[in-house]
Write a protein that holds these residues in place. Structure first.
Motif, PDB file in Angstrom:
ATOM      1  N   HIS A  25      59.090  67.309  33.435  1.00 60.53           N
ATOM      2  CA  HIS A  25      58.638  67.479  34.812  1.00 60.53           C
ATOM      3  C   HIS A  25      59.407  68.570  35.577  1.00 60.53           C
ATOM      4  N   THR A  26      60.342  69.199  34.924  1.00 55.05           N
ATOM      5  CA  THR A  26      61.123  70.249  35.579  1.00 55.05           C
ATOM      6  C   THR A  26      60.287  71.519  35.685  1.00 55.05           C
ATOM      7  N   LYS A  27      60.278  72.089  36.881  1.00 53.49           N
ATOM      8  CA  LYS A  27      59.510  73.315  37.117  1.00 53.49           C
ATOM      9  C   LYS A  27      60.335  74.537  36.729  1.00 53.49           C
ATOM     10  N   GLN A  28      59.623  75.578  36.310  1.00 51.28           N
ATOM     11  CA  GLN A  28      60.284  76.839  35.998  1.00 51.28           C
ATOM     12  C   GLN A  28      60.807  77.490  37.274  1.00 51.28           C
ATOM     13  N   SER A  29      61.908  78.174  37.146  1.00 52.22           N
ATOM     14  CA  SER A  29      62.451  78.938  38.262  1.00 52.22           C
ATOM     15  C   SER A  29      61.611  80.206  38.433  1.00 52.22           C
ATOM     16  N   PRO A  30      61.785  80.928  39.536  1.00 45.82           N
ATOM     17  CA  PRO A  30      61.070  82.202  39.710  1.00 45.82           C
ATOM     18  C   PRO A  30      61.343  83.190  38.573  1.00 45.82           C
ATOM     19  N   ARG A  31      62.461  83.028  37.882  1.00 47.29           N
ATOM     20  CA  ARG A  31      62.781  83.912  36.752  1.00 47.29           C
ATOM     21  C   ARG A  31      62.196  83.397  35.443  1.00 47.29           C
TER      22      ARG A  31
END
Length: 181
Positions: A25-31
Motif C-alpha cells: 500500500h506504499t505509494k511511490q515518491s515523486p522520484r
C-alpha cells in the motif's frame, strides 16, 4: 536544520509479516521510489506498534565482502555481547588446533591436523579436511573444504566446495568468494 534528536536510523529492522501488506500500500515518491519510512508510517496508522532500541555499541555497514569479514572479526572479538558459542582459548586436541576467536557451528567436522583461526566462523555442518589451515574466513552451513588446503580472507557460501590442495594468498584482502553451491 534543527533535528528533534541526535539519534540516527541504524538501518537494522525486524518486522512482522504485516510489513508486506504495508509495502503493497506504499505509494511511490515523486522520484519513483518506495520509502521504508512510508511503510512504517502506514503500520502506525493501522494501529501496529513500532519500537526502537538505542545502540550503545559499535555498528558496521556490511556492503561488501571485506565488510563481512570485518563484521565477523568484531562479532568474534565481542562474543559475550552477542550470545553465541565461540572458542576463546587455544584448543589443541590430538586431531586439530584452534586459534581463537573461532565460532564452530553444530555438526561441523574438522579433519586431523587441521588448524582453524583466528577469526573463523564455521557454519552448521561444515567440513574441513585434514591438514587444512583456515584464517579470517566465514564458511556458511554445509560448506566443504578438502584436504591440504590453505584458506584465508575468504567467504564460502552454503553448500560450496573447495577441492583438495587449494591455496589462497594471505596477502589478498579478499582471496576467495564462493556463492551457494
Amino acid at each position: 536544520e534543527n533535528p528533534k534528536s541526535d539519534l540516527a536510523f541504524a538501518g537494522m529492522c525486524v518486522f512482522t509479516p504485516h510489513i508486506f501488506e504495508a509495502i503493497k500500500h506504499t505509494k511511490q515518491s515523486p522520484r519513483g521510489e518506495y520509502y521504508l519510512t512510508d511503510s512504517l508510517q502506514l503500520l502506525i496508522e493501522w494501529g501496529h506498534k513500532i519500537g526502537y532500541a538505542i545502540l550503545d555499541t559499535w555498528r558496521l555497514n556490511v556492503n561488501d565482502h571485506k565488510d563481512l569479514l570485518k563484521a565477523n572479526q568484531l562479532l568474534l572479538s565481542e562474543e559475550s555481547s552477542v550470545g553465541f558459542r565461540t572458542v576463546n582459548s587455544n584448543e589443541q586436541s590430538d586431531r586439530f588446533h584452534i586459534v581463537p576467536p573461532v565460532f564452530i557451528g553444530a555438526d561441523a567436522r574438522i579433519g586431523c591436523n587441521a588448524a582453524i583461526g583466528p577469526y573463523v566462523t564455521l557454519g552448521h555442518a561444515t567440513t574441513v579436511g585434514e591438514n587444512t589451515r583456515i584464517k579470517n574466513s566465514v564458511l556458511l552451513p554445509h560448506a566443504n573444504i578438502g584436504k591440504n588446503c590453505f584458506i584465508a580472507n575468504s567467504i564460502l557460501g552454503e553448500n560450496s566446495c573447495v577441492e583438495d590442495e587449494f591455496y589462497t594468498s594471505e596477502n589478498e584482502a579478499i582471496a576467495l568468494v564462493l556463492g551457494d553451491g
